[in-house]
Write an enzyme that holds these catalytic residues in place. Structure first.
Site, PDB file in Angstrom:
ATOM      1  N   GLY A 222       0.828  -1.197   0.000  1.00 51.20           N
ATOM      2  CA  GLY A 222       0.000   0.000   0.000  1.00 51.20           C
ATOM      3  C   GLY A 222       0.862   1.246   0.000  1.00 51.20           C
ATOM      4  O   GLY A 222       2.013   1.216   0.446  1.00 51.20           O
TER       5      GLY A 222
ATOM      6  N   CYS B  93       6.010  -0.281   7.121  1.00 54.79           N
ATOM      7  CA  CYS B  93       5.616   0.850   6.274  1.00 54.79           C
ATOM      8  C   CYS B  93       6.794   1.250   5.401  1.00 54.79           C
ATOM      9  O   CYS B  93       7.933   1.286   5.874  1.00 54.79           O
ATOM     10  CB  CYS B  93       5.203   2.017   7.171  1.00 54.79           C
ATOM     11  SG  CYS B  93       4.727   3.493   6.264  1.00 54.79           S
TER      12      CYS B  93
ATOM     13  N   HIS C 160      -2.410   7.336   7.249  1.00 53.21           N
ATOM     14  CA  HIS C 160      -1.456   8.242   6.588  1.00 53.21           C
ATOM     15  C   HIS C 160      -2.146   9.553   6.196  1.00 53.21           C
ATOM     16  O   HIS C 160      -1.534  10.623   6.254  1.00 53.21           O
ATOM     17  CB  HIS C 160      -0.886   7.610   5.314  1.00 53.21           C
ATOM     18  CG  HIS C 160       0.306   6.718   5.551  1.00 53.21           C
ATOM     19  ND1 HIS C 160       1.487   7.166   6.086  1.00 53.21           N
ATOM     20  CD2 HIS C 160       0.496   5.402   5.298  1.00 53.21           C
ATOM     21  CE1 HIS C 160       2.361   6.164   6.148  1.00 53.21           C
ATOM     22  NE2 HIS C 160       1.774   5.079   5.677  1.00 53.21           N
TER      23      HIS C 160
HETATM   24 NI    NI Z   1       2.641   3.180   5.580  1.00 56.84          NI
END
Ligand code: NI
Length: 154
Positions: free
Chosen positions: A46, A88, A134
């Protein structure tokens, strides 16, 4: 298409609350294309627009089934709770346990500006919640338990 630079934790844009996309146009579609290419190249599942320096509410996700593009996404339903490991692309090599809703329903616009919704569980539900954080300027390291360095990639 072109690869974009992924901003790393510490970049001010990652702490910003992102603004809604006002116009779903060709410029946005090109940005989504570049975001997807950047995500695949980095082997992520993602990527949110602020991660490439654009503080707007747009996200790309692919947990292995298909590319999903979410424009102005809103979670309208949540159910259950599950804890699992997250990482992430903006926080290389750091992983942690994050509690998320087990099931979510999200409403969004697609790349043609059409309103859509989807219901997700498992990794997709986790990824949607991570990417939507985010857009609020929140990183998983702000809410994770037991952060650790490691090999796990997600
Ligand atoms: Ni992230």
């Amino acid at each position: 298409m072109s690869l974009l630079e992924i901003k790393k934790a510490g970049a001010p844009v990652l702490k910003q609350k992102c603004v809604p996309v006002e116009k779903v146009d060709k410029r946005l579609r090109l940005l989504l294309d570049d975001m997807a290419e950047t995500m695949y190249h980095a082997e992520g599942v993602g990527l949110a627009a602020p991660q490439i320096g654009e503080p707007i509410r747009a996200v790309v996700i692919d947990v292995g089934k298909e590319l999903i593009e979410l424009i102005n996404p809103v979670i309208t339903f949540r159910e259950g709770s599950v804890k699992d490991t997250e990482g992430c692309l903006s926080v290389p090599n750091l992983y942690g346990e994050v509690e998320r809703s087990a099931k979510v329903k999200v409403e969004f616009l697609n790349r043609r500006g059409k309103k859509q919704h989807l219901t997700a569980e498992g990794l997709l539900a986790r990824c949607i919640q991570h990417e939507l954080d985010h857009l609020e300027g929140q990183l998983f390291i702000d809410i994770a338990e037991s952060l650790h360095e490691g090999e796990h990639k997600s």
